[in-house]
Design an enzyme around this catalytic site. Structure first.
Site, mmCIF file in Angstrom:
data_model
loop_
_atom_site.group_PDB
_atom_site.id
_atom_site.type_symbol
_atom_site.label_atom_id
_atom_site.label_comp_id
_atom_site.label_asym_id
_atom_site.label_seq_id
_atom_site.Cartn_x
_atom_site.Cartn_y
_atom_site.Cartn_z
ATOM 1 N N ASP A 101 53.858 11.628 19.492
ATOM 2 C CA ASP A 101 53.706 12.145 18.136
ATOM 3 C C ASP A 101 53.602 10.936 17.240
ATOM 4 O O ASP A 101 54.428 10.707 16.619
ATOM 5 C CB ASP A 101 55.152 13.148 17.748
ATOM 6 C CG ASP A 101 54.753 13.466 16.211
ATOM 7 O OD1 ASP A 101 55.826 14.206 15.838
ATOM 8 O OD2 ASP A 101 53.644 13.523 15.933
ATOM 9 N N ASP A 132 47.896 13.343 13.088
ATOM 10 C CA ASP A 132 49.364 13.932 13.578
ATOM 11 C C ASP A 132 49.184 14.481 14.911
ATOM 12 O O ASP A 132 48.741 15.460 14.931
ATOM 13 C CB ASP A 132 49.962 14.637 12.478
ATOM 14 C CG ASP A 132 51.032 15.085 12.806
ATOM 15 O OD1 ASP A 132 51.671 16.207 12.289
ATOM 16 O OD2 ASP A 132 51.731 14.781 13.889
HETATM 17 O O1 LIG Z 1 56.274 17.686 12.785
HETATM 18 C C1 LIG Z 1 56.327 16.866 13.535
HETATM 19 C C2 LIG Z 1 57.285 16.934 14.864
HETATM 20 C C3 LIG Z 1 56.928 18.128 15.576
HETATM 21 CL CL1 LIG Z 1 58.214 18.297 16.701
HETATM 22 N N1 LIG Z 1 55.544 15.761 13.796
HETATM 23 N N2 LIG Z 1 54.593 15.859 12.730
HETATM 24 C C4 LIG Z 1 54.956 15.560 11.358
HETATM 25 N N3 LIG Z 1 54.105 15.503 10.620
HETATM 26 C C5 LIG Z 1 54.529 15.183 9.073
HETATM 27 C C6 LIG Z 1 55.904 15.031 9.385
HETATM 28 N N4 LIG Z 1 56.086 15.075 11.228
#
Ligand SMILES: O=C(CCCl)NNC1=[NH+]CCN1
Length: 312
Positions: free
Chosen positions: A202, A32
């Site tokens: 992302d 991530d």
């Molecule tokens: O949390 C975010 C957005 C950051 Cl602005 N991305 N990463 C992620 N990991 C699990 C769900 N989303």
């Protein structure tokens, strides 16, 4: 050193999981670039909460008094305590990696039994461990890599890769175009032309979130598309052929094939769009719908971090 690891999509490319060895046990984690904690399901959770998951059984050394608690952009979250253990990704080893063992996770993690946790690859400045922030896996290994970079080649409905320490020129066409990264918020944050505001790269976000004006302009070319407040986004007839979406980033442009923008069916023959609004988030999120059209280089080889984009 260099390494490469497979990135296998879950259903509808909702997320991409990589095999990670932690203390000799293999976990399937979501790499991530939108967060900076490496956490895993653990035997400290109630058995009902971790059923179907590989759970960490404290093979490492406990960091007494250290805790973590993370919330993600989609409203999911997890918390727990901290160990130090050996972590191997694609043959690249961190001998003393902070491994955040869960004591509790939110329901969306419990129900996704393919996913055993996350390995964050944003900047360590947003790691949530207290009382002392911990380093990401990439920060722990980057000095040992041939080049201080990793590269994502996520793919549509099939396995892709993350490369560590090298760029694989067989995985993209044309050239890689680099843009500067603003690290102030701890993300791989950059500016894309024609898309107002800041954007982040992302891998942990499924869809492509851009301003309302860009979203409306895109779906104006999709006859059956409409904003469905009950679904929380634009939907359309699953049989419609969708236009490509092209964006200029730095001196290069990336085209996302229309097929990639049909994310998944939501009911009957109605499908949910892969492009949705970033209004209310605070920045645009170039998630998997976009990234799977690219070879994206997360580059710390220079005095200041940069992102490289090439057409996948
Ligand atoms: O949390 C975010 C957005 C950051 Cl602005 N991305 N990463 C992620 N990991 C699990 C769900 N989303």
């Amino acid at each position: 050193s260099t390494g490469s690891v497979s990135a296998s999509p879950e259903s509808y490319d909702e997320s991409y999981l990589i095999p990670v060895s932690i203390g000799g046990t293999t976990f399937h984690l979501d790499l991530d670039t939108g967060s900076s904690d490496l956490w895993v399901f653990s035997t400290q959770q109630p058995a009902s909460q971790r059923s179907g998951h590989t759970a960490y059984k404290q093979t490492g050394t406990k960091k007494s008094g250290y805790t973590w608690n993370i919330s993600y952009g989609d409203g999911s979250g997890a918390k727990g305590d901290v160990y130090v253990d050996k972590v191997v990704v694609g043959g690249v080893t961190a001998t003393s990696q902070a491994v955040e063992a869960a004591t509790s996770v939110s329901s969306s993690f419990t129900s996704d039994t393919d996913n055993d946790g996350l390995i964050g690859a944003a900047f360590s400045s947003i790691n949530t461990v207290s009382p002392q922030q911990q380093l990401t896996f990439f920060d722990n290994v980057k000095n040992s890599l041939s080049q201080k970079l990793f590269a994502a080649r996520l793919r549509y409905h099939t396995a892709g890769t993350y490369d560590y320490g090298y760029i694989d020129s067989s995985k993209y066409s044309g050239s890689i175009h680099y843009v500067p990264v603003n690290t102030a918020n701890g993300f791989w944050e950059f500016t894309a032309s024609g898309v107002s505001g800041s954007s982040i790269a992302d891998t942990g976000t499924t869809l492509l979130y851009i301003p309302d004006s860009n979203v409306d302009a895109y779906y104006a070319n999709v006859d059956s598309a409409s904003y469905d407040s009950s679904q929380g986004g634009y939907t359309f007839d699953c049989d419609e052929s969708l236009p490509d979406w092209t964006v200029t980033i730095g001196s290069g442009s990336i085209t996302v094939p229309g097929e990639y923008i049909n994310f998944a069916p939501v009911s009957g023959n109605t499908c949910f769009g892969g492009i949705q609004s970033s209004d209310g988030i605070g920045f645009n999120i170039f998630g998997d719908i976009f990234l799977k059209a690219t070879y994206t280089v997360f580059d710390q080889t220079q005095s200041s971090p940069r992102l490289g984009f090439a057409q996948g």
